[in-house]
Design a protein around this motif. Sequence first.
Motif, PDB file in Angstrom:
ATOM      1  N   PHE A   4      35.034  11.721  40.581  1.00  0.00           N
ATOM      2  CA  PHE A   4      33.719  11.843  41.198  1.00  0.00           C
ATOM      3  C   PHE A   4      32.823  12.691  40.295  1.00  0.00           C
ATOM      4  CE2 PHE A   4      36.922  11.336  44.419  1.00  0.00           C
ATOM      5  CZ  PHE A   4      36.400  10.366  45.267  1.00  0.00           C
ATOM      6  N   HIS A   5      31.574  12.277  40.184  1.00  0.00           N
ATOM      7  CA  HIS A   5      30.577  12.992  39.391  1.00  0.00           C
ATOM      8  C   HIS A   5      29.591  13.653  40.335  1.00  0.00           C
ATOM      9  CE1 HIS A   5      26.737  12.650  36.738  1.00  0.00           C
ATOM     10  NE2 HIS A   5      27.276  13.847  36.597  1.00  0.00           N
ATOM     11  N   PRO A  11      17.003  23.843  37.929  1.00  0.00           N
ATOM     12  CA  PRO A  11      16.469  22.970  36.884  1.00  0.00           C
ATOM     13  C   PRO A  11      17.505  22.498  35.868  1.00  0.00           C
ATOM     14  CG  PRO A  11      16.086  25.234  36.252  1.00  0.00           C
ATOM     15  CD  PRO A  11      16.781  25.285  37.598  1.00  0.00           C
ATOM     16  N   PHE A  12      18.771  22.866  36.051  1.00  0.00           N
ATOM     17  CA  PHE A  12      19.764  22.586  35.004  1.00  0.00           C
ATOM     18  C   PHE A  12      20.476  21.252  35.201  1.00  0.00           C
ATOM     19  CE2 PHE A  12      19.447  27.247  35.266  1.00  0.00           C
ATOM     20  CZ  PHE A  12      18.988  27.490  33.979  1.00  0.00           C
ATOM     21  N   TYR A  13      20.637  20.817  36.460  1.00  0.00           N
ATOM     22  CA  TYR A  13      21.298  19.535  36.746  1.00  0.00           C
ATOM     23  C   TYR A  13      22.626  19.420  35.997  1.00  0.00           C
ATOM     24  CZ  TYR A  13      16.630  18.471  38.515  1.00  0.00           C
ATOM     25  OH  TYR A  13      15.443  18.503  39.188  1.00  0.00           O
ATOM     26  N   THR A 137      29.295  21.982  24.489  1.00  0.00           N
ATOM     27  CA  THR A 137      29.577  21.917  23.058  1.00  0.00           C
ATOM     28  C   THR A 137      28.792  20.776  22.418  1.00  0.00           C
ATOM     29  OG1 THR A 137      31.782  22.909  23.254  1.00  0.00           O
ATOM     30  CG2 THR A 137      31.369  21.551  21.308  1.00  0.00           C
ATOM     31  N   VAL A 138      28.879  19.594  23.020  1.00  0.00           N
ATOM     32  CA  VAL A 138      28.205  18.404  22.496  1.00  0.00           C
ATOM     33  C   VAL A 138      27.501  17.690  23.643  1.00  0.00           C
ATOM     34  CG1 VAL A 138      28.547  16.142  21.397  1.00  0.00           C
ATOM     35  CG2 VAL A 138      29.883  18.106  20.634  1.00  0.00           C
ATOM     36  N   PHE A 139      26.288  17.223  23.380  1.00  0.00           N
ATOM     37  CA  PHE A 139      25.562  16.359  24.301  1.00  0.00           C
ATOM     38  C   PHE A 139      25.368  15.003  23.625  1.00  0.00           C
ATOM     39  CE2 PHE A 139      23.457  20.598  25.288  1.00  0.00           C
ATOM     40  CZ  PHE A 139      24.295  20.868  26.360  1.00  0.00           C
ATOM     41  N   GLN A 140      24.861  14.047  24.387  1.00  0.00           N
ATOM     42  CA  GLN A 140      24.512  12.768  23.776  1.00  0.00           C
ATOM     43  C   GLN A 140      23.407  13.013  22.744  1.00  0.00           C
ATOM     44  OE1 GLN A 140      22.017   9.807  25.810  1.00  0.00           O
ATOM     45  NE2 GLN A 140      23.727   8.375  25.565  1.00  0.00           N
ATOM     46  N   GLY A 141      23.749  12.885  21.476  1.00  0.00           N
ATOM     47  CA  GLY A 141      22.785  13.054  20.406  1.00  0.00           C
ATOM     48  C   GLY A 141      22.404  14.480  20.094  1.00  0.00           C
ATOM     49  N   LEU A 175      31.900  13.243  28.317  1.00  0.00           N
ATOM     50  CA  LEU A 175      31.216  13.704  29.522  1.00  0.00           C
ATOM     51  C   LEU A 175      30.686  15.117  29.288  1.00  0.00           C
ATOM     52  CD1 LEU A 175      33.877  12.450  32.106  1.00  0.00           C
ATOM     53  CD2 LEU A 175      31.846  11.250  31.271  1.00  0.00           C
ATOM     54  N   PRO A 176      29.417  15.245  28.957  1.00  0.00           N
ATOM     55  CA  PRO A 176      28.843  16.557  28.642  1.00  0.00           C
ATOM     56  C   PRO A 176      28.422  17.333  29.879  1.00  0.00           C
ATOM     57  CG  PRO A 176      27.178  14.884  28.353  1.00  0.00           C
ATOM     58  CD  PRO A 176      28.443  14.165  28.769  1.00  0.00           C
ATOM     59  N   GLY A 177      28.073  18.595  29.658  1.00  0.00           N
ATOM     60  CA  GLY A 177      27.653  19.446  30.759  1.00  0.00           C
ATOM     61  C   GLY A 177      26.270  19.126  31.288  1.00  0.00           C
ATOM     62  N   HIS A 178      25.460  18.443  30.495  1.00  0.00           N
ATOM     63  CA  HIS A 178      24.109  18.070  30.905  1.00  0.00           C
ATOM     64  C   HIS A 178      23.767  16.719  30.302  1.00  0.00           C
ATOM     65  CE1 HIS A 178      23.366  22.246  32.235  1.00  0.00           C
ATOM     66  NE2 HIS A 178      24.043  22.579  31.143  1.00  0.00           N
ATOM     67  N   GLY A 179      22.955  15.950  30.992  1.00  0.00           N
ATOM     68  CA  GLY A 179      22.448  14.710  30.434  1.00  0.00           C
ATOM     69  C   GLY A 179      23.395  13.538  30.580  1.00  0.00           C
ATOM     70  N   ASP A 180      23.089  12.484  29.819  1.00  0.00           N
ATOM     71  CA  ASP A 180      23.799  11.214  29.931  1.00  0.00           C
ATOM     72  C   ASP A 180      25.162  11.266  29.253  1.00  0.00           C
ATOM     73  OD1 ASP A 180      21.643  10.101  31.285  1.00  0.00           O
ATOM     74  OD2 ASP A 180      20.685   9.411  29.435  1.00  0.00           O
TER      75      ASP A 180
END
Length: 201
Positions: A4-5, A11-13, A137-141, A175-180
């Motif tokens: 489950f996500h 504001p951090f989502y 550590t890493v996000f999409q892009g 699966l990053p901590g923020h974003g797509d």
Amino acid sequence: MQAFHLIGAAPFYTNSFLLITEADHAVIIDPAAEVQEYDKILREKGAVLTHILCTHGHYDHVGSAGGLSREWGAKVWCEPADCGGTQFFPLKGADFGYEEGGNLTVDELTFTVWHTPGHTEGSVVLLCDTYLFVGDTVFQGSIGRTDLEGGSSRKMDESLRKFAALPIPKETQLLPGHGDFSTYGEELKTNFYIRNALRNA
């Protein structure tokens, strides 16, 4: 396994994840959503929360750790370096830290852990089956900030080089901590910061 996500408040989502094993034991990665959101799923599924795994100690990733741990008796994993008992690093301590390259097993699930300091001193990434939980550590892009307390651009570059050499399939879901979400292979191929760290090795 059921996955489950959940998403933390504005504001951090912050992205948070709840995994339930075949034996109805539950693992939360980065408890950023409200306690009642996890409780609702756990009670609907008849599951018991046993493990809380934090990719790092920033307040937007650990906000519900204490409440969930007290309610369910779940153990909390976070690196000691990120347990400051401050506004920014609210955890005063954790039940366990992580062993580099070590495995944490919960029923049929096995989490492999690698330390990736840079965003914070205690940052880690966690591989479970086809999921790679990378925190900030890493996000999409992109990558996590290194200009905050506990951050280091030098250590981030070292961690990105380690990250790029992990022995995992390219199709593993990132699966990053923020974003797509993304894939491990896609970030190795297109993420400027990873590619730049490799060029500057």
